[in-house]
Enzyme design. Structure first.
Site, PDB file in Angstrom:
ATOM      1  N   HIS A  13      -5.904  -3.511   5.516  1.00 43.21           N
ATOM      2  CA  HIS A  13      -5.529  -3.833   4.131  1.00 43.21           C
ATOM      3  C   HIS A  13      -6.740  -4.397   3.394  1.00 43.21           C
ATOM      4  O   HIS A  13      -6.738  -5.527   2.927  1.00 43.21           O
ATOM      5  CB  HIS A  13      -4.352  -4.817   4.111  1.00 43.21           C
ATOM      6  CG  HIS A  13      -3.889  -5.153   2.730  1.00 43.21           C
ATOM      7  ND1 HIS A  13      -3.315  -4.237   1.881  1.00 43.21           N
ATOM      8  CD2 HIS A  13      -3.943  -6.311   2.032  1.00 43.21           C
ATOM      9  CE1 HIS A  13      -3.023  -4.823   0.728  1.00 43.21           C
ATOM     10  NE2 HIS A  13      -3.407  -6.074   0.776  1.00 43.21           N
ATOM     11  N   ASP A  46       0.843  -1.207   0.000  1.00 32.50           N
ATOM     12  CA  ASP A  46       0.000   0.000   0.000  1.00 32.50           C
ATOM     13  C   ASP A  46       0.879   1.259   0.000  1.00 32.50           C
ATOM     14  O   ASP A  46       0.579   2.246  -0.672  1.00 32.50           O
ATOM     15  CB  ASP A  46      -0.933  -0.009   1.220  1.00 32.50           C
ATOM     16  CG  ASP A  46      -1.915  -1.164   1.155  1.00 32.50           C
ATOM     17  OD1 ASP A  46      -2.412  -1.458   0.050  1.00 32.50           O
ATOM     18  OD2 ASP A  46      -2.176  -1.792   2.198  1.00 32.50           O
TER      19      ASP A  46
HETATM   20  C1  LMR Z   1      -3.132  -6.530  -3.071  1.00 32.94           C
HETATM   21  O1  LMR Z   1      -3.306  -5.517  -2.409  1.00 32.94           O
HETATM   22  O2  LMR Z   1      -2.759  -6.503  -4.256  1.00 32.94           O
HETATM   23  C2  LMR Z   1      -3.321  -7.868  -2.414  1.00 32.94           C
HETATM   24  O3  LMR Z   1      -3.940  -7.710  -1.181  1.00 32.94           O
HETATM   25  C3  LMR Z   1      -4.046  -8.853  -3.260  1.00 32.94           C
HETATM   26  C4  LMR Z   1      -5.473  -8.480  -3.541  1.00 32.94           C
HETATM   27  O4  LMR Z   1      -6.342  -9.381  -3.517  1.00 32.94           O
HETATM   28  O5  LMR Z   1      -5.756  -7.321  -3.816  1.00 32.94           O
END
Ligand code: LMR
Length: 319
Positions: free
Chosen positions: A177, A150
């Protein structure tokens, strides 16, 4: 020093293993584990790269050999999402994988630093914590949900939008997340001002970035190369801290000071035993504070789901 990667035959696990083979200090040993025997071929493959890092592979029931005396363990196993799915839709599939792997860590390398990549991170980290507690070896300063991607995405999108050099940009990203719980603190970027419209646009772009990759891969998985790189960066911070480097600041989904939610992505300083000191998230804009107030509920729900799942799991296995 040893690093174990669980789920090393997956696309993230392979990218992470390759990068660690290249970037780890030479006295490190890399132990690759996957349930699938293909890991033996992957290990042979990776060992044809000239580097001083020794790599050994293990599969099937032989997980304890991959974990013995590990200083750092990374859980990369699990299913990725498909277009239209949210990260939490992976809960039912990935929760059991994380339970089983964490049980093995508790039995074989209970003092290791543990990094989790498997989604939904907002819950899988909690699941790992609860399993470790059941085994009497939960060290809250040693368990991390890896959210470095991120921060990387935020850096890139800010650099693109303001035509600034990447090196000069650091964007704190806090919260969790998943979708809205990913909260970039654009107000804290040095020498950069956004108007209200720009703030909404770039915040949403960072929150959506994982889904954008999932959609663009059209049913063939989620981010793997950037996630492998992000996990490598985080892992190298752990390695440097273990080697005695001081003042390493990182962000991850951890059980911190509990000010916003029991588990929360926040900044901290790493030391030889994991998290040495929690850092303050700093001043927020009104926009950021409003989102923070909204997402605390979502993060607490994800934490509850993880705790509840493990409670029911152990009730069932003890009955
Ligand atoms: C991401 O941020 O790319 C990972 O958490 C995978 C997803 O499923 O987005």
């Amino acid at each position: 020093m040893k690093i174990s990667i669980l789920g090393a035959a997956g696309s993230i696990g392979q990218a992470l293993s390759l990068l660690l083979k290249l970037y780890l200090p030479k006295h490190y040993e890399l132990l690759l584990y996957d349930i699938r025997p293909v890991i033996n071929g992957i290990t042979l493959d990776i060992n044809h790269i000239p580097s001083d890092v020794e790599v050994r592979g293990f599969s099937g029931d032989n997980i304890s050999s991959a974990l013995i005396n590990a200083d750092i363990v990374i859980i990369a196993a699990g299913k990725p999402r498909k277009p239209g799915m949210k990260r939490e839709d992976l809960f039912n599939i990935n929760a059991n994988i994380v339970i089983n792997l964490t049980k093995q860590i508790a039995l074989t390398s209970p003092n290791a630093l543990i990094g989790i990549i498997t989604n939904p991170i907002n819950s899988t980290v909690v699941i790992a914590a609860e399993v470790l507690k059941q085994h009497g070896c939960y060290h809250k300063n040693k368990l991390f949900g890896i959210t470095t991607l991120d921060i990387m995405r935020a850096k890139i999108f800010v650099s693109e939008s303001k035509e600034k050099k990447l090196n000069n940009i650091h964007v704190p990203v806090i919260g969790g997340h998943s979708e809205k719980t990913i909260l970039p603190l654009l107000s804290q970027i040095m020498d950069t001002n956004y108007n209200d419209k720009e703030i909404i646009k770039i915040t949403e772009r960072i929150q959506q970035a994982g889904s954008d990759v999932v959609n663009a891969k059209m049913g063939n998985g989620s981010a793997t190369l950037s996630m492998g790189y992000a996990a490598t960066c985080f892992c190298l911070s752990l390695v440097n801290a273990l080697q005695g480097e001081e003042n390493i600041v990182e962000f991850a989904y951890i059980e911190g000071d509990g000010k916003y939610a029991k588990f929360f992505v926040q900044p901290f300083i790493l030391g030889k035993h994991g998290i040495q000191e929690h850092k303050n998230i700093g001043l927020l804009s009104i926009f950021e504070q409003t989102i923070l107030d909204e997402i605390v509920h979502d993060i607490n729900r994800d934490i509850f789901l993880g705790e509840d799942f493990v409670r029911k799991y152990f009730e069932k296995s003890n009955s």
